[in-house]
Design a protein around this motif. Sequence first.
Motif, PDB file in Angstrom:
ATOM      1  N   THR A  34       9.669   8.442   0.570  1.00 57.85           N
ATOM      2  CA  THR A  34      10.015   9.673   1.282  1.00 57.85           C
ATOM      3  C   THR A  34      11.512   9.705   1.553  1.00 57.85           C
ATOM      4  OG1 THR A  34       7.853   9.572   2.378  1.00 57.85           O
ATOM      5  CG2 THR A  34       9.478  11.098   3.303  1.00 57.85           C
TER       6      THR A  34
ATOM      7  N   ARG B 126      -6.606   8.229   7.356  1.00 56.82           N
ATOM      8  CA  ARG B 126      -7.353   8.491   6.112  1.00 56.82           C
ATOM      9  C   ARG B 126      -7.919   7.200   5.516  1.00 56.82           C
ATOM     10  NH1 ARG B 126      -6.444   8.332   0.826  1.00 56.82           N
ATOM     11  NH2 ARG B 126      -4.276   7.705   1.019  1.00 56.82           N
ATOM     12  N   LEU B 127      -7.193   6.099   5.659  1.00 62.61           N
ATOM     13  CA  LEU B 127      -7.623   4.813   5.104  1.00 62.61           C
ATOM     14  C   LEU B 127      -8.550   4.029   6.036  1.00 62.61           C
ATOM     15  CD1 LEU B 127      -4.233   3.818   3.461  1.00 62.61           C
ATOM     16  CD2 LEU B 127      -6.361   4.433   2.277  1.00 62.61           C
TER      17      LEU B 127
ATOM     18  N   LEU C  52       3.374  11.128   8.821  1.00 63.32           N
ATOM     19  CA  LEU C  52       2.792  10.813   7.513  1.00 63.32           C
ATOM     20  C   LEU C  52       2.106   9.449   7.546  1.00 63.32           C
ATOM     21  CD1 LEU C  52       2.262  11.456   4.565  1.00 63.32           C
ATOM     22  CD2 LEU C  52       4.579  10.613   4.032  1.00 63.32           C
ATOM     23  N   LYS C  53       2.726   8.480   8.180  1.00 66.43           N
ATOM     24  CA  LYS C  53       2.107   7.148   8.290  1.00 66.43           C
ATOM     25  C   LYS C  53       0.795   7.232   9.062  1.00 66.43           C
ATOM     26  CE  LYS C  53       6.534   4.836   7.953  1.00 66.43           C
ATOM     27  NZ  LYS C  53       7.568   4.015   8.590  1.00 66.43           N
TER      28      LYS C  53
ATOM     29  N   VAL D 112       1.293   0.846   4.000  1.00 71.47           N
ATOM     30  CA  VAL D 112       1.608   2.253   4.270  1.00 71.47           C
ATOM     31  C   VAL D 112       3.024   2.385   4.809  1.00 71.47           C
ATOM     32  CG1 VAL D 112       1.059   4.208   5.786  1.00 71.47           C
ATOM     33  CG2 VAL D 112      -0.766   3.055   4.506  1.00 71.47           C
TER      34      VAL D 112
ATOM     35  N   ARG E  92       5.383   1.830   1.807  1.00 69.09           N
ATOM     36  CA  ARG E  92       5.236   2.888   0.802  1.00 69.09           C
ATOM     37  C   ARG E  92       5.853   4.208   1.271  1.00 69.09           C
ATOM     38  NH1 ARG E  92       0.740   5.835   0.465  1.00 69.09           N
ATOM     39  NH2 ARG E  92      -0.527   4.139   1.282  1.00 69.09           N
ATOM     40  N   VAL E  93       5.562   4.599   2.500  1.00 66.73           N
ATOM     41  CA  VAL E  93       6.130   5.851   3.018  1.00 66.73           C
ATOM     42  C   VAL E  93       7.652   5.739   3.115  1.00 66.73           C
ATOM     43  CG1 VAL E  93       6.260   7.365   5.048  1.00 66.73           C
ATOM     44  CG2 VAL E  93       4.030   6.599   4.189  1.00 66.73           C
TER      45      VAL E  93
ATOM     46  N   ARG F  14      -1.189   9.863   9.432  1.00 68.24           N
ATOM     47  CA  ARG F  14      -2.186  10.553   8.617  1.00 68.24           C
ATOM     48  C   ARG F  14      -2.773   9.618   7.558  1.00 68.24           C
ATOM     49  NH1 ARG F  14      -0.751  14.938   4.205  1.00 68.24           N
ATOM     50  NH2 ARG F  14      -0.346  13.001   3.117  1.00 68.24           N
ATOM     51  N   GLU F  15      -1.909   8.882   6.866  1.00 65.23           N
ATOM     52  CA  GLU F  15      -2.385   7.986   5.810  1.00 65.23           C
ATOM     53  C   GLU F  15      -3.249   6.863   6.380  1.00 65.23           C
ATOM     54  OE1 GLU F  15      -2.037   8.387   2.330  1.00 65.23           O
ATOM     55  OE2 GLU F  15      -1.702  10.328   3.285  1.00 65.23           O
ATOM     56  N   LEU F  16      -2.851   6.297   7.495  1.00 66.62           N
ATOM     57  CA  LEU F  16      -3.624   5.205   8.085  1.00 66.62           C
ATOM     58  C   LEU F  16      -4.983   5.692   8.592  1.00 66.62           C
ATOM     59  CD1 LEU F  16      -0.690   3.348   9.813  1.00 66.62           C
ATOM     60  CD2 LEU F  16      -2.120   2.469   7.943  1.00 66.62           C
TER      61      LEU F  16
END
Length: 182
Positions: free
Chosen positions: A74, A112-113, A105-106, A66, A69-70, A108-110
């Motif tokens: 971005t 979510r995962l 964003l990181k 993550v 990728r971010v 939120r993604e983490l």
Amino acid sequence: MTAFFVALFLIAPQGASAADAYLQAGMAMPAPSGAQKICQTYAWACAKQSTRRLGSEAEMAIVRDVNRRVNTTTPALSDEKQYSRSELWSLPTRAGGDCEDFALLKKRELVRLGVDPRRLLLATVLDRRRVPHAVLVYRSPKGDLLLDNLTDKVVGWRSSGYVFLRMQNPDRPDQWVGGFRA
């Protein structure tokens, strides 16, 4: 204002050498001006529980992925250029975002995962040039690691060369702490 300076000592996860591996705060602090409504805007930014459990190796792989990728997808764009404001904590837009937008964003993604949100703490620092900056702190079983838009490497807080100013309180993420001991 004096209520913000009541002594508060955070407990590091069990089995860890708190003095070496984890940031230890000494006092409550107000949230950064741009983050004062972050919990109302994004409930996941202050969530206290995870719905899944990941193994530590799988979780670390997700954290590294993550972060990379971010950082690579971005575009960097200041709040001044994007919103004509000096500071706004929000998720990046299609045009991009600045350091706190990357950190959000990181997180939120983490979350979510399946990474436990209590292990993901927004923080403000002075970078190596002593410029204000925001990062995401990941409380790994081995210590606090940084997810930073300035590098794809996930590094320990001590090796960052940063001066830590404030961080979400791990026990109450709607509150912030500071006064870190080196």
